[in-house]
Scaffold this motif. Structure first.
Motif, PDB file in Angstrom:
ATOM      1  N   LEU A   1      44.235  11.944  32.798  1.00 24.34           N
ATOM      2  CA  LEU A   1      43.160  10.964  32.883  1.00 24.34           C
ATOM      3  C   LEU A   1      43.658   9.702  33.568  1.00 24.34           C
ATOM      4  O   LEU A   1      44.780   9.253  33.330  1.00 24.34           O
TER       5      LEU A   1
ATOM      6  N   PHE B   1      37.365   5.077  32.256  1.00 19.61           N
ATOM      7  CA  PHE B   1      38.076   6.332  32.492  1.00 19.61           C
ATOM      8  C   PHE B   1      37.376   7.213  33.517  1.00 19.61           C
ATOM      9  O   PHE B   1      36.131   7.258  33.586  1.00 19.61           O
ATOM     10  N   GLY B   2      38.171   7.936  34.271  1.00 20.09           N
ATOM     11  CA  GLY B   2      37.655   8.970  35.149  1.00 20.09           C
ATOM     12  C   GLY B   2      37.467  10.270  34.389  1.00 20.09           C
ATOM     13  O   GLY B   2      37.835  10.367  33.208  1.00 20.09           O
ATOM     14  N   PRO B   3      36.916  11.299  35.057  1.00 22.85           N
ATOM     15  CA  PRO B   3      36.635  12.575  34.392  1.00 22.85           C
ATOM     16  C   PRO B   3      37.880  13.420  34.150  1.00 22.85           C
ATOM     17  O   PRO B   3      37.822  14.384  33.401  1.00 22.85           O
TER      18      PRO B   3
ATOM     19  N   TYR C   1      46.949   8.553  31.793  1.00 18.62           N
ATOM     20  CA  TYR C   1      47.133   9.127  30.476  1.00 18.62           C
ATOM     21  C   TYR C   1      47.176  10.645  30.620  1.00 18.62           C
ATOM     22  O   TYR C   1      46.634  11.215  31.565  1.00 18.62           O
TER      23      TYR C   1
ATOM     24  N   GLN D   1      46.235  14.139  28.340  1.00 19.18           N
ATOM     25  CA  GLN D   1      45.565  14.632  27.137  1.00 19.18           C
ATOM     26  C   GLN D   1      45.816  16.128  26.992  1.00 19.18           C
ATOM     27  O   GLN D   1      45.271  16.931  27.750  1.00 19.18           O
TER      28      GLN D   1
ATOM     29  N   TYR E   1      45.742   2.855  34.971  1.00 20.77           N
ATOM     30  CA  TYR E   1      46.513   3.539  33.928  1.00 20.77           C
ATOM     31  C   TYR E   1      46.411   5.049  34.142  1.00 20.77           C
ATOM     32  O   TYR E   1      45.365   5.564  34.531  1.00 20.77           O
TER      33      TYR E   1
ATOM     34  N   PHE F   1      49.500   7.659  26.747  1.00 13.07           N
ATOM     35  CA  PHE F   1      49.831   6.788  27.872  1.00 13.07           C
ATOM     36  C   PHE F   1      51.012   7.319  28.675  1.00 13.07           C
ATOM     37  O   PHE F   1      52.019   7.769  28.120  1.00 13.07           O
TER      38      PHE F   1
ATOM     39  N   GLY G   1      44.589  13.344  21.436  1.00  5.89           N
ATOM     40  CA  GLY G   1      44.022  12.203  22.127  1.00  5.89           C
ATOM     41  C   GLY G   1      44.853  11.883  23.358  1.00  5.89           C
ATOM     42  O   GLY G   1      45.979  12.367  23.508  1.00  5.89           O
ATOM     43  N   PRO G   2      44.313  11.092  24.244  1.00  2.00           N
ATOM     44  CA  PRO G   2      45.079  10.702  25.437  1.00  2.00           C
ATOM     45  C   PRO G   2      46.367   9.973  25.056  1.00  2.00           C
ATOM     46  O   PRO G   2      46.383   9.175  24.122  1.00  2.00           O
TER      47      PRO G   2
ATOM     48  N   GLN H   1      39.003  -0.479  29.434  1.00  2.00           N
ATOM     49  CA  GLN H   1      39.448   0.509  30.392  1.00  2.00           C
ATOM     50  C   GLN H   1      38.317   1.497  30.662  1.00  2.00           C
ATOM     51  O   GLN H   1      37.694   2.001  29.734  1.00  2.00           O
TER      52      GLN H   1
END
Lengths: 116, 113
Positions: A91, A107-109, A35, A37, A33, A45, A42-43, A105
Protein backbone atom coordinates in the motif's frame (compact mmCIF):
# COMPACT_ATOMS: atom_id res chain seq x y z
CA UNK A 1 -9.69 15.13 -7.68
CA UNK A 2 -7.48 12.16 -8.35
CA UNK A 3 -6.49 10.01 -5.41
CA UNK A 4 -3.40 7.93 -4.86
CA UNK A 5 -2.85 5.49 -7.69
CA UNK A 6 -0.71 2.37 -7.74
CA UNK A 7 0.45 0.20 -10.58
CA UNK A 8 0.26 -2.61 -11.30
CA UNK A 9 -2.78 -3.70 -9.34
CA UNK A 10 -1.53 -7.27 -9.41
CA UNK A 11 1.94 -8.65 -9.93
CA UNK A 12 2.87 -12.30 -10.10
CA UNK A 13 6.54 -13.15 -10.18
CA UNK A 14 8.84 -16.06 -9.57
CA UNK A 15 11.09 -16.51 -6.59
CA UNK A 16 14.39 -14.74 -7.13
CA UNK A 17 13.09 -12.18 -9.61
CA UNK A 18 13.21 -8.40 -9.30
CA UNK A 19 10.01 -6.33 -9.11
CA UNK A 20 9.11 -2.67 -9.13
CA UNK A 21 5.91 -1.25 -7.72
CA UNK A 22 4.84 2.27 -8.56
CA UNK A 23 2.93 4.86 -6.55
CA UNK A 24 1.54 8.15 -7.81
CA UNK A 25 0.51 10.31 -4.84
CA UNK A 26 -2.05 13.07 -4.67
CA UNK A 27 -0.71 16.16 -6.38
CA UNK A 28 0.88 18.56 -3.93
CA UNK A 29 1.36 16.01 -1.18
CA UNK A 30 4.92 16.19 0.07
CA UNK A 31 4.83 13.10 2.26
CA UNK A 32 4.64 9.57 0.88
CA UNK A 33 4.49 6.30 2.76
CA UNK A 34 4.79 2.64 1.83
CA UNK A 35 3.12 -0.06 3.90
CA UNK A 36 2.92 -3.82 3.51
CA UNK A 37 -0.24 -5.75 4.38
CA UNK A 38 0.08 -9.49 4.76
CA UNK A 39 -2.95 -11.74 4.74
CA UNK A 40 -5.02 -11.28 7.87
CA UNK A 41 -2.88 -8.45 9.15
CA UNK A 42 -3.05 -4.69 9.31
CA UNK A 43 -0.73 -2.55 7.22
CA UNK A 44 2.86 -2.39 8.46
CA UNK A 45 5.06 0.61 7.82
CA UNK A 46 7.97 0.27 5.43
CA UNK A 47 9.30 3.69 4.51
CA UNK A 48 8.41 7.39 4.59
CA UNK A 49 9.51 10.09 2.16
CA UNK A 50 9.42 13.80 2.81
CA UNK A 51 9.99 15.32 -0.61
CA UNK A 52 12.70 13.42 -2.45
CA UNK A 53 14.46 11.98 0.56
CA UNK A 54 13.72 8.88 2.57
CA UNK A 55 13.19 10.43 5.97
CA UNK A 56 12.51 7.12 7.70
CA UNK A 57 13.25 3.68 6.26
CA UNK A 58 13.16 1.85 9.58
CA UNK A 59 10.38 -0.45 8.43
CA UNK A 60 12.17 -1.98 5.48
CA UNK A 61 12.64 -5.65 6.40
CA UNK A 62 16.07 -6.14 4.80
CA UNK A 63 18.37 -4.80 2.12
CA UNK A 64 16.44 -6.49 -0.68
CA UNK A 65 13.88 -3.71 -0.33
CA UNK A 66 14.59 -0.24 -1.63
CA UNK A 67 12.45 2.74 -2.58
CA UNK A 68 13.04 5.97 -4.45
CA UNK A 69 11.19 9.20 -5.09
CA UNK A 70 13.56 11.11 -7.36
CA UNK A 71 11.40 14.11 -8.16
CA UNK A 72 9.35 14.29 -5.00
CA UNK A 73 6.18 12.91 -6.53
CA UNK A 74 6.05 9.38 -7.98
CA UNK A 75 7.72 6.69 -5.92
CA UNK A 76 8.93 3.23 -6.82
CA UNK A 77 9.34 0.39 -4.36
CA UNK A 78 11.93 -2.10 -5.56
CA UNK A 79 12.32 -5.64 -4.33
CA UNK A 80 15.33 -7.71 -5.33
CA UNK A 81 15.59 -11.49 -5.24
CA UNK A 82 11.97 -11.88 -4.27
CA UNK A 83 11.01 -14.57 -1.78
CA UNK A 84 7.68 -16.27 -1.21
CA UNK A 85 7.40 -14.43 2.09
CA UNK A 86 7.31 -11.14 0.21
CA UNK A 87 3.82 -12.00 -1.05
CA UNK A 88 1.49 -9.32 0.30
CA UNK A 89 -0.46 -6.24 -0.67
CA UNK A 90 1.80 -3.22 -0.87
CA UNK A 91 0.00 0.00 0.00
CA UNK A 92 1.08 3.51 -0.74
CA UNK A 93 -0.25 6.57 1.06
CA UNK A 94 0.37 10.28 0.82
CA UNK A 95 -0.31 13.25 3.04
CA UNK A 96 -0.12 17.00 2.58
CA UNK A 97 2.71 17.25 5.06
CA UNK A 98 4.51 14.67 7.10
CA UNK A 99 6.55 14.06 10.15
CA UNK A 100 3.74 13.95 12.63
CA UNK A 101 1.27 11.35 13.63
CA UNK A 102 -1.78 13.47 13.00
CA UNK A 103 -1.33 14.03 9.28
CA UNK A 104 -4.19 12.38 7.45
CA UNK A 105 -2.86 9.74 5.11
CA UNK A 106 -4.71 8.94 1.90
CA UNK A 107 -4.22 5.40 0.70
CA UNK A 108 -4.07 3.91 -2.76
CA UNK A 109 -5.77 0.62 -3.71
CA UNK A 110 -2.54 -1.33 -3.33
CA UNK A 111 -0.51 -3.72 -5.44
CA UNK A 112 -1.04 -7.41 -4.72
CA UNK A 113 2.33 -9.13 -5.11
CA UNK A 114 2.43 -12.90 -5.42
CA UNK A 115 5.78 -14.66 -5.45
CA UNK A 116 5.59 -18.22 -6.74
CA UNK B 1 6.30 2.00 21.41
CA UNK B 2 2.83 2.34 20.06
CA UNK B 3 0.58 -0.67 19.51
CA UNK B 4 -3.05 -1.32 18.68
CA UNK B 5 -5.23 -4.27 19.59
CA UNK B 6 -8.47 -5.15 17.89
CA UNK B 7 -9.71 -8.15 19.86
CA UNK B 8 -12.48 -9.16 17.48
CA UNK B 9 -11.27 -10.80 14.28
CA UNK B 10 -14.75 -11.21 12.80
CA UNK B 11 -18.15 -9.82 13.76
CA UNK B 12 -21.52 -10.64 12.24
CA UNK B 13 -24.51 -8.35 12.72
CA UNK B 14 -27.96 -8.15 11.24
CA UNK B 15 -28.83 -5.27 9.00
CA UNK B 16 -30.38 -2.51 11.08
CA UNK B 17 -28.72 -3.64 14.30
CA UNK B 18 -26.23 -1.53 16.21
CA UNK B 19 -22.51 -2.07 15.93
CA UNK B 20 -19.50 -1.60 18.18
CA UNK B 21 -15.97 -2.48 17.12
CA UNK B 22 -13.35 -2.49 19.82
CA UNK B 23 -9.92 -0.91 19.72
CA UNK B 24 -7.34 -0.65 22.48
CA UNK B 25 -4.07 1.19 22.09
CA UNK B 26 -0.83 1.43 23.93
CA UNK B 27 1.02 4.72 23.95
CA UNK B 28 2.55 6.81 26.69
CA UNK B 29 1.18 10.20 25.70
CA UNK B 30 -2.01 11.37 24.07
CA UNK B 31 -2.32 9.46 20.84
CA UNK B 32 -3.77 10.41 17.51
CA UNK B 33 -6.40 7.79 16.74
CA UNK B 34 -7.95 6.79 13.46
CA UNK B 35 -10.48 4.35 12.10
CA UNK B 36 -10.16 3.21 8.49
CA UNK B 37 -12.43 0.98 6.42
CA UNK B 38 -11.19 -1.28 3.65
CA UNK B 39 -13.56 -2.82 1.13
CA UNK B 40 -12.39 -5.59 -1.21
CA UNK B 41 -10.18 -4.16 -3.93
CA UNK B 42 -10.34 -0.71 -2.42
CA UNK B 43 -7.84 1.38 -0.57
CA UNK B 44 -8.19 2.29 3.07
CA UNK B 45 -10.71 5.04 3.58
CA UNK B 46 -10.63 7.25 6.66
CA UNK B 47 -13.86 7.09 8.69
CA UNK B 48 -12.89 9.41 11.52
CA UNK B 49 -10.02 10.63 13.64
CA UNK B 50 -9.33 11.91 17.13
CA UNK B 51 -6.60 14.37 17.97
CA UNK B 52 -7.83 16.28 21.01
CA UNK B 53 -10.88 17.95 22.49
CA UNK B 54 -14.30 16.36 22.49
CA UNK B 55 -13.84 12.66 23.13
CA UNK B 56 -16.83 11.68 21.00
CA UNK B 57 -16.02 12.14 17.33
CA UNK B 58 -18.33 11.89 14.39
CA UNK B 59 -17.24 10.46 11.09
CA UNK B 60 -18.54 9.67 7.67
CA UNK B 61 -21.23 7.11 6.84
CA UNK B 62 -22.91 7.56 10.23
CA UNK B 63 -20.01 6.23 12.30
CA UNK B 64 -18.80 7.65 15.59
CA UNK B 65 -16.08 6.74 18.04
CA UNK B 66 -15.36 7.58 21.65
CA UNK B 67 -11.92 8.10 23.11
CA UNK B 68 -11.64 6.82 26.67
CA UNK B 69 -8.24 7.58 28.13
CA UNK B 70 -8.85 5.59 31.32
CA UNK B 71 -9.51 2.45 29.27
CA UNK B 72 -7.02 3.20 26.47
CA UNK B 73 -9.85 2.56 24.07
CA UNK B 74 -11.26 4.09 20.91
CA UNK B 75 -14.30 2.01 20.02
CA UNK B 76 -16.18 2.53 16.79
CA UNK B 77 -19.98 2.58 16.81
CA UNK B 78 -22.88 2.82 14.44
CA UNK B 79 -26.52 2.79 15.57
CA UNK B 80 -27.94 1.00 12.54
CA UNK B 81 -25.79 -1.05 10.19
CA UNK B 82 -26.41 -1.17 6.45
CA UNK B 83 -25.45 -4.07 4.18
CA UNK B 84 -22.94 -1.79 2.47
CA UNK B 85 -21.00 -1.52 5.73
CA UNK B 86 -19.65 -5.03 5.29
CA UNK B 87 -15.88 -4.56 5.07
CA UNK B 88 -12.66 -4.76 7.06
CA UNK B 89 -12.17 -2.10 9.72
CA UNK B 90 -8.79 -0.98 11.01
CA UNK B 91 -7.95 1.09 14.04
CA UNK B 92 -4.66 2.98 13.88
CA UNK B 93 -2.60 5.16 16.17
CA UNK B 94 -0.17 7.93 15.35
CA UNK B 95 2.18 9.71 17.69
CA UNK B 96 3.84 13.07 17.91
CA UNK B 97 7.05 12.95 15.96
CA UNK B 98 6.23 9.58 14.47
CA UNK B 99 6.26 9.31 10.72
CA UNK B 100 3.82 6.49 10.31
CA UNK B 101 0.65 4.94 11.63
CA UNK B 102 0.49 1.74 13.66
CA UNK B 103 -2.45 -0.43 12.68
CA UNK B 104 -4.38 -3.13 14.43
CA UNK B 105 -4.99 -6.46 12.75
CA UNK B 106 -8.48 -5.46 11.70
CA UNK B 107 -12.04 -6.62 12.32
CA UNK B 108 -14.00 -8.11 9.46
CA UNK B 109 -17.67 -7.13 9.54
CA UNK B 110 -20.31 -9.31 7.95
CA UNK B 111 -23.86 -7.96 7.65
CA UNK B 112 -26.70 -10.44 7.28
CA UNK B 113 -30.18 -9.58 6.00
Amino acid sequence: GAGVSQTPSNKVTEKGKYVELRCDPISGHTALYWYRQSLGQGPEFLIYFQGTGAADDSGLPNDRFFAVRPEGSVSTLKIQRTERGDSAVYLCASSLTGGSGYNEQFFGPGTRLTVL
Amino acid sequence: AQSVTQPDIHITVSEGASLELRCNYSYGATPYLFWYVQSPGQGLQLLLKYFSGDTLVQGIKGFEAEFKRSQSSFNLRKPSVHWSDAAEYFCAVGATGANNLFFGTGTRLTVIP
